[in-house]
Design a protein around this motif. Structure first.
Motif, PDB file in Angstrom:
ATOM      1  N   VAL A 109      33.626  16.586  48.792  1.00 36.43           N
ATOM      2  CA  VAL A 109      33.315  17.323  50.009  1.00 36.43           C
ATOM      3  C   VAL A 109      31.867  17.806  49.945  1.00 36.43           C
ATOM      4  CG1 VAL A 109      33.842  19.345  51.414  1.00 36.43           C
ATOM      5  CG2 VAL A 109      35.707  18.076  50.317  1.00 36.43           C
ATOM      6  N   GLU A 110      31.093  17.450  50.940  1.00 36.23           N
ATOM      7  CA  GLU A 110      29.735  17.982  51.074  1.00 36.23           C
ATOM      8  C   GLU A 110      29.844  19.252  51.898  1.00 36.23           C
ATOM      9  OE1 GLU A 110      26.464  15.988  53.471  1.00 36.23           O
ATOM     10  OE2 GLU A 110      25.925  15.468  51.408  1.00 36.23           O
ATOM     11  N   CYS A 111      29.400  20.344  51.317  1.00 37.67           N
ATOM     12  CA  CYS A 111      29.619  21.661  51.926  1.00 37.67           C
ATOM     13  C   CYS A 111      28.408  22.052  52.774  1.00 37.67           C
ATOM     14  CB  CYS A 111      29.883  22.700  50.836  1.00 37.67           C
ATOM     15  SG  CYS A 111      31.339  22.320  49.829  1.00 37.67           S
ATOM     16  N   VAL A 112      28.488  21.756  54.062  1.00 38.66           N
ATOM     17  CA  VAL A 112      27.384  21.998  54.983  1.00 38.66           C
ATOM     18  C   VAL A 112      27.566  23.359  55.653  1.00 38.66           C
ATOM     19  CG1 VAL A 112      26.168  21.164  57.031  1.00 38.66           C
ATOM     20  CG2 VAL A 112      27.160  19.533  55.388  1.00 38.66           C
ATOM     21  N   VAL A 113      26.495  24.144  55.667  1.00 40.06           N
ATOM     22  CA  VAL A 113      26.503  25.426  56.380  1.00 40.06           C
ATOM     23  C   VAL A 113      25.374  25.397  57.407  1.00 40.06           C
ATOM     24  CG1 VAL A 113      26.375  27.939  56.206  1.00 40.06           C
ATOM     25  CG2 VAL A 113      27.371  26.609  54.325  1.00 40.06           C
ATOM     26  N   ARG A 114      25.693  25.788  58.622  1.00 43.67           N
ATOM     27  CA  ARG A 114      24.717  25.767  59.714  1.00 43.67           C
ATOM     28  C   ARG A 114      24.505  27.182  60.240  1.00 43.67           C
ATOM     29  NH1 ARG A 114      24.633  20.240  61.486  1.00 43.67           N
ATOM     30  NH2 ARG A 114      26.440  19.090  60.703  1.00 43.67           N
ATOM     31  N   GLY A 115      23.247  27.605  60.230  1.00 41.64           N
ATOM     32  CA  GLY A 115      22.902  28.879  60.821  1.00 41.64           C
ATOM     33  C   GLY A 115      22.222  28.709  62.163  1.00 41.64           C
ATOM     34  N   ALA A 116      21.976  27.446  62.517  1.00 43.15           N
ATOM     35  CA  ALA A 116      21.347  27.114  63.792  1.00 43.15           C
ATOM     36  C   ALA A 116      21.951  25.812  64.290  1.00 43.15           C
ATOM     37  CB  ALA A 116      19.835  26.976  63.643  1.00 43.15           C
ATOM     38  N   ALA A 199      14.076  34.778  55.070  1.00 43.89           N
ATOM     39  CA  ALA A 199      13.518  35.540  56.186  1.00 43.89           C
ATOM     40  C   ALA A 199      12.461  36.529  55.703  1.00 43.89           C
ATOM     41  CB  ALA A 199      14.636  36.273  56.925  1.00 43.89           C
ATOM     42  N   GLU A 200      12.683  37.106  54.532  1.00 39.39           N
ATOM     43  CA  GLU A 200      11.691  38.026  53.967  1.00 39.39           C
ATOM     44  C   GLU A 200      10.383  37.316  53.658  1.00 39.39           C
ATOM     45  OE1 GLU A 200      13.550  39.610  50.524  1.00 39.39           O
ATOM     46  OE2 GLU A 200      15.090  40.727  51.642  1.00 39.39           O
ATOM     47  N   ARG A 201      10.456  36.004  53.440  1.00 31.13           N
ATOM     48  CA  ARG A 201       9.260  35.218  53.113  1.00 31.13           C
ATOM     49  C   ARG A 201       8.699  34.501  54.337  1.00 31.13           C
ATOM     50  NH1 ARG A 201      10.127  35.093  47.327  1.00 31.13           N
ATOM     51  NH2 ARG A 201      11.374  36.982  47.047  1.00 31.13           N
ATOM     52  N   GLY A 202       9.176  34.855  55.535  1.00 30.98           N
ATOM     53  CA  GLY A 202       8.646  34.266  56.757  1.00 30.98           C
ATOM     54  C   GLY A 202       9.159  32.871  57.047  1.00 30.98           C
ATOM     55  N   VAL A 203      10.373  32.565  56.560  1.00 32.08           N
ATOM     56  CA  VAL A 203      10.939  31.229  56.739  1.00 32.08           C
ATOM     57  C   VAL A 203      12.351  31.356  57.305  1.00 32.08           C
ATOM     58  CG1 VAL A 203      11.590  29.086  55.592  1.00 32.08           C
ATOM     59  CG2 VAL A 203       9.582  30.340  54.798  1.00 32.08           C
ATOM     60  N   VAL A 204      12.704  30.485  58.254  1.00 30.27           N
ATOM     61  CA  VAL A 204      14.053  30.434  58.814  1.00 30.27           C
ATOM     62  C   VAL A 204      14.827  29.333  58.095  1.00 30.27           C
ATOM     63  CG1 VAL A 204      15.440  29.973  60.868  1.00 30.27           C
ATOM     64  CG2 VAL A 204      13.282  31.235  61.070  1.00 30.27           C
ATOM     65  N   LEU A 205      15.929  29.694  57.449  1.00 26.10           N
ATOM     66  CA  LEU A 205      16.824  28.695  56.865  1.00 26.10           C
ATOM     67  C   LEU A 205      17.827  28.306  57.944  1.00 26.10           C
ATOM     68  CD1 LEU A 205      18.043  27.018  54.596  1.00 26.10           C
ATOM     69  CD2 LEU A 205      19.248  29.080  53.798  1.00 26.10           C
ATOM     70  N   ALA A 206      17.668  27.101  58.489  1.00 25.85           N
ATOM     71  CA  ALA A 206      18.507  26.667  59.610  1.00 25.85           C
ATOM     72  C   ALA A 206      19.848  26.131  59.144  1.00 25.85           C
ATOM     73  CB  ALA A 206      17.772  25.604  60.426  1.00 25.85           C
ATOM     74  N   ASP A 207      19.832  25.285  58.129  1.00 26.77           N
ATOM     75  CA  ASP A 207      21.078  24.737  57.608  1.00 26.77           C
ATOM     76  C   ASP A 207      20.843  24.180  56.213  1.00 26.77           C
ATOM     77  OD1 ASP A 207      19.965  22.086  57.976  1.00 26.77           O
ATOM     78  OD2 ASP A 207      20.593  22.160  60.062  1.00 26.77           O
ATOM     79  N   THR A 208      21.926  23.881  55.529  1.00 30.63           N
ATOM     80  CA  THR A 208      21.816  23.339  54.176  1.00 30.63           C
ATOM     81  C   THR A 208      23.119  22.663  53.808  1.00 30.63           C
ATOM     82  OG1 THR A 208      21.067  23.852  51.921  1.00 30.63           O
ATOM     83  CG2 THR A 208      22.692  25.339  52.890  1.00 30.63           C
ATOM     84  N   LYS A 209      23.114  21.978  52.682  1.00 27.65           N
ATOM     85  CA  LYS A 209      24.344  21.391  52.154  1.00 27.65           C
ATOM     86  C   LYS A 209      24.424  21.704  50.659  1.00 27.65           C
ATOM     87  CE  LYS A 209      22.278  16.855  51.195  1.00 27.65           C
ATOM     88  NZ  LYS A 209      22.375  15.401  51.409  1.00 27.65           N
ATOM     89  N   PHE A 210      25.630  21.975  50.200  1.00 26.01           N
ATOM     90  CA  PHE A 210      25.892  22.233  48.791  1.00 26.01           C
ATOM     91  C   PHE A 210      26.894  21.207  48.280  1.00 26.01           C
ATOM     92  CE2 PHE A 210      25.262  26.588  50.624  1.00 26.01           C
ATOM     93  CZ  PHE A 210      24.061  26.888  49.990  1.00 26.01           C
ATOM     94  N   GLU A 211      26.845  20.986  46.966  1.00 23.74           N
ATOM     95  CA  GLU A 211      27.865  20.178  46.315  1.00 23.74           C
ATOM     96  C   GLU A 211      28.409  20.964  45.132  1.00 23.74           C
ATOM     97  OE1 GLU A 211      27.239  16.016  45.732  1.00 23.74           O
ATOM     98  OE2 GLU A 211      25.668  15.931  47.263  1.00 23.74           O
ATOM     99  N   PHE A 212      29.694  20.842  44.924  1.00 22.82           N
ATOM    100  CA  PHE A 212      30.359  21.572  43.850  1.00 22.82           C
ATOM    101  C   PHE A 212      31.218  20.625  43.019  1.00 22.82           C
ATOM    102  CE2 PHE A 212      29.658  24.703  47.183  1.00 22.82           C
ATOM    103  CZ  PHE A 212      29.281  25.852  46.496  1.00 22.82           C
TER     104      PHE A 212
END
Length: 308
Positions: A109-116, A199-212
């Motif tokens: 399972v590729e664990c995708v999280v979307r904030g945008a 966000a503290e560093r002036g960057v928006v994390l829109a989405d990512t994927k994790f593997e476990f």
């Protein structure tokens, strides 16, 4: 996919596998199927549209490895890095772009999280009003931030096939309810904390994927692969993102190989082999990878800059 370059010969290690951008080795004499240690080498190769392109991006592997290790040191969850006294050392030839990993039983399972809402999630939303079975409010546009991040897993397809977006319920069928819940909860927690730091560093994390994976001895849930890098995540510059005078690509310019994709889209009809990347495109792409590293970590890379 086109043929991959011949992997490096590394003393004390045996090459076992190459993907589009990474190479795997086991200690010399070890059984690839059971070796407790793996050497994971991040190459400088860059891929797009299922092709490995020429030339590679100098310094890319080192930047991704350094950023991933920086995040690992800040995530309070077991990870795949082999830190026990018996782990072999990383060869000097790839010291800045490789890690020794412990062997895990990886979950499919590729664990995708979307904030945008963007990318493939946007396309699915436009067709169904939902992403991986999660209903979203009407009227959202490309790049809109979601009120809460959503977990949208994917099934990791066999090599050569494309991953498939799935519902959480389907992930339960694949790995069981307890594991599926643990994957979802860990992914959302890591993403939320990483998004706040970015966000503290002036960057928006829109989405990512994790593997476990699972530690085969203890059964422990372990964060594996690369984490929160330019190749596994979509980051936007916060100043540009929140500038109401900007739109489209100017607003959502990402810190990754989008420059390469854009150039190919404008200069290649996707027939036959892709063209060689111009020097300025290679330099701009390296610059975006490097800028993200500096923005997030607050420091210059502590390895030698690329010379070619």
């Amino acid at each position: 996919m086109n043929a991959l370059p011949t992997p490096l010969a590394l003393p004390g290690w045996t090459h076992t596998y190459s993907g589009k951008v990474r190479d795997l080795y086991v200690p010399e004499g070890a059984d690839p199927a059971t070796s407790p240690y793996l050497l994971v080498v991040a190459s400088n190769r860059v891929s797009a549209f299922d092709f490995v392109l020429e030339p590679p991006i100098p310094g890319k592997g080192a930047l991704l490895t350094a950023l991933s290790n920086w995040w690992f040191s800040r995530i309070p969850l077991a990870n795949h890095l082999a830190t026990d006294g018996g782990a072999p050392a990383v060869p000097e030839a790839v010291a800045d772009r490789a890690v020794v990993s412990r062997r895990l039983d990886m979950y499919p399972v590729e664990c995708v999280v979307r904030g945008a809402l963007t990318g493939s999630g946007l396309l699915e939303y436009q067709q169904t009003g939902a992403v991986c079975g999660i209903e979203l409010p009407a009227g959202l546009s490309d790049g809109d931030l979601l009120d809460e991040p959503i977990y949208t897993p994917a099934y990791k397809a066999p090599y050569g096939e494309h991953d498939e977006n799935i519902t959480f319920e389907r992930s339960v069928e694949l790995v069981g309810a307890d594991v599926a819940t643990a994957l979802r909860d860990a992914s959302l927690k890591i993403f939320t904390e990483a998004r706040e730091l970015a966000a503290e560093r002036g960057v928006v994390l829109a989405d990512t994927k994790f593997e476990f994976g699972k530690d085969p001895v203890t059964g422990e849930l372990v964060l594996a692969d690369e984490v929160l890098t330019s190749d596994s995540s979509r980051y936007w510059d916060a100043t540009a993102y929140f500038d109401e005078s900007l739109s489209g690509s100017a607003k959502l310019a990402s810190f990754d190989k989008q420059i390469v994709r854009n150039w190919l889209a404008a200069n290649w009809d996707k027939q036959g082999e892709p063209p060689v990347l111009p020097g300025e495109i290679v330099a701009q792409t390296h610059g975006r990878y490097r800028e993200l590293y500096v923005r997030l970590t607050g420091s210059e890379p502590d390895f030698a800059p690329p010379t070619a």
